[in-house]
Design an enzyme around this catalytic site. Sequence first.
Site, PDB file in Angstrom:
ATOM      1  N   ARG A  42      25.257  69.647  74.425  1.00 19.24           N
ATOM      2  CA  ARG A  42      25.625  70.585  75.480  1.00 19.24           C
ATOM      3  C   ARG A  42      27.045  70.269  75.929  1.00 19.24           C
ATOM      4  O   ARG A  42      27.482  69.114  75.904  1.00 19.24           O
ATOM      5  CB  ARG A  42      24.677  70.448  76.674  1.00 19.24           C
ATOM      6  CG  ARG A  42      23.273  70.894  76.409  1.00 19.24           C
ATOM      7  CD  ARG A  42      22.380  70.653  77.644  1.00 19.24           C
ATOM      8  NE  ARG A  42      21.003  70.957  77.330  1.00 19.24           N
ATOM      9  CZ  ARG A  42      20.131  70.081  76.809  1.00 19.24           C
ATOM     10  NH1 ARG A  42      20.510  68.836  76.578  1.00 19.24           N
ATOM     11  NH2 ARG A  42      18.898  70.448  76.541  1.00 19.24           N
ATOM     12  N   LYS A  66      21.323  67.073  81.378  1.00 17.70           N
ATOM     13  CA  LYS A  66      20.259  68.006  81.738  1.00 17.70           C
ATOM     14  C   LYS A  66      18.888  67.340  81.781  1.00 17.70           C
ATOM     15  O   LYS A  66      18.120  67.540  82.705  1.00 17.70           O
ATOM     16  CB  LYS A  66      20.225  69.184  80.771  1.00 17.70           C
ATOM     17  CG  LYS A  66      19.158  70.205  81.120  1.00 17.70           C
ATOM     18  CD  LYS A  66      19.171  71.393  80.192  1.00 17.70           C
ATOM     19  CE  LYS A  66      18.059  72.363  80.574  1.00 17.70           C
ATOM     20  NZ  LYS A  66      18.018  73.521  79.708  1.00 17.70           N
ATOM     21  N   HIS A 131      27.580  77.399  75.063  1.00 19.92           N
ATOM     22  CA  HIS A 131      26.306  77.095  74.400  1.00 19.92           C
ATOM     23  C   HIS A 131      26.258  77.663  72.979  1.00 19.92           C
ATOM     24  O   HIS A 131      25.399  77.282  72.185  1.00 19.92           O
ATOM     25  CB  HIS A 131      25.150  77.634  75.248  1.00 19.92           C
ATOM     26  CG  HIS A 131      23.989  76.701  75.333  1.00 19.92           C
ATOM     27  ND1 HIS A 131      24.081  75.409  75.796  1.00 19.92           N
ATOM     28  CD2 HIS A 131      22.696  76.877  74.985  1.00 19.92           C
ATOM     29  CE1 HIS A 131      22.891  74.836  75.734  1.00 19.92           C
ATOM     30  NE2 HIS A 131      22.035  75.702  75.242  1.00 19.92           N
ATOM     31  N   ARG A 134      26.303  74.834  70.470  1.00 20.36           N
ATOM     32  CA  ARG A 134      25.011  74.157  70.279  1.00 20.36           C
ATOM     33  C   ARG A 134      24.099  74.994  69.385  1.00 20.36           C
ATOM     34  O   ARG A 134      23.455  74.472  68.472  1.00 20.36           O
ATOM     35  CB  ARG A 134      24.372  73.906  71.648  1.00 20.36           C
ATOM     36  CG  ARG A 134      23.050  73.151  71.631  1.00 20.36           C
ATOM     37  CD  ARG A 134      22.710  72.755  73.061  1.00 20.36           C
ATOM     38  NE  ARG A 134      21.328  72.362  73.246  1.00 20.36           N
ATOM     39  CZ  ARG A 134      20.856  71.123  73.089  1.00 20.36           C
ATOM     40  NH1 ARG A 134      21.662  70.155  72.704  1.00 20.36           N
ATOM     41  NH2 ARG A 134      19.589  70.857  73.301  1.00 20.36           N
ATOM     42  N   HIS A 157      13.325  69.668  72.166  1.00 22.73           N
ATOM     43  CA  HIS A 157      12.447  70.801  72.475  1.00 22.73           C
ATOM     44  C   HIS A 157      10.990  70.372  72.352  1.00 22.73           C
ATOM     45  O   HIS A 157      10.668  69.449  71.611  1.00 22.73           O
ATOM     46  CB  HIS A 157      12.717  71.973  71.522  1.00 22.73           C
ATOM     47  CG  HIS A 157      14.001  72.682  71.796  1.00 22.73           C
ATOM     48  ND1 HIS A 157      14.603  73.504  70.889  1.00 22.73           N
ATOM     49  CD2 HIS A 157      14.809  72.703  72.895  1.00 22.73           C
ATOM     50  CE1 HIS A 157      15.710  74.009  71.399  1.00 22.73           C
ATOM     51  NE2 HIS A 157      15.860  73.523  72.611  1.00 22.73           N
ATOM     52  N   TYR A 166      15.155  79.559  69.786  1.00 25.79           N
ATOM     53  CA  TYR A 166      16.417  79.149  70.399  1.00 25.79           C
ATOM     54  C   TYR A 166      17.614  79.411  69.484  1.00 25.79           C
ATOM     55  O   TYR A 166      18.654  79.862  69.930  1.00 25.79           O
ATOM     56  CB  TYR A 166      16.308  77.655  70.740  1.00 25.79           C
ATOM     57  CG  TYR A 166      17.522  77.038  71.361  1.00 25.79           C
ATOM     58  CD1 TYR A 166      17.800  77.210  72.710  1.00 25.79           C
ATOM     59  CD2 TYR A 166      18.385  76.255  70.610  1.00 25.79           C
ATOM     60  CE1 TYR A 166      18.906  76.612  73.293  1.00 25.79           C
ATOM     61  CE2 TYR A 166      19.494  75.656  71.186  1.00 25.79           C
ATOM     62  CZ  TYR A 166      19.744  75.844  72.524  1.00 25.79           C
ATOM     63  OH  TYR A 166      20.843  75.260  73.090  1.00 25.79           O
TER      64      TYR A 166
END
Length: 183
Positions: A42, A66, A131, A134, A157, A166
Site C-alpha cells: 500500500r 492498515k 492503489h 497494488r 486477505h 480484488y
Amino acid sequence: MLKNTVEPIRNKNQIIAVENYLKNKNYRNMVIWVFGINTGLRISDILGLNVGDVRNKSFVKLKEKKTGKPKIFPLNKKLKNLLKDFIKGRTDDEPLFYSQKMHRLDRSQFYRKVNEACRAVGVKETSIGTHTMRKTFGYHHYRQFKDVAILQEIFNHSSPQITLRYIGINQDEINNSYNKFEL
C-alpha cells in the site's frame, strides 16, 4: 466495477509507459511507481519507509499501517539497482521518499502524479489511484504464477475469492465466459 474502486493496469506496455513518463518528469515518482508495482505494498507503507529500511537489504521488514501485521518481503534485482542509486549519499534515518520541502511525501501528492501519468499515456481504466499499483502487482503476479494462495498471503486477505475479486480476475473470467457463449 464498484464506485470509488481502482482497477489494475492489465497492459504491460502501459505499465512501462507510466514508468517512462514518470522517469522523465520526476525520478522519485518513478522509483515509487516501480516500488509499488514490484512489491504490492500500500502507498502508506511505501511512503513510511526510511532509507535505512532498504539500504544494503535483500529483504524489507515493516509493520503494515492498515493491518498492524508484520511483513517481510525480498527486493528484486530491479528495485535493488534503482534504490542503490536513489539513496546514494543519504542518511539511514531520513524518509525514503520526501517532498520538495524535505518532509515525508504525502499520499495525495503522489496520487496526483500517478493519475497524471496514467492519463497521459492513455490508461483507459475509469479510476486510477495509488492503489492501482497494488492491484497491478496482484493482477500480473496471478497471471504469471497462477497461485492465488500465495497472493492471498501477500495481501493478507481472508479468502482466495476476495483476492481474485480484488485484482479483477473474477470479472475478467465472467466477461470472457459471456464473450465465448452463444446459443
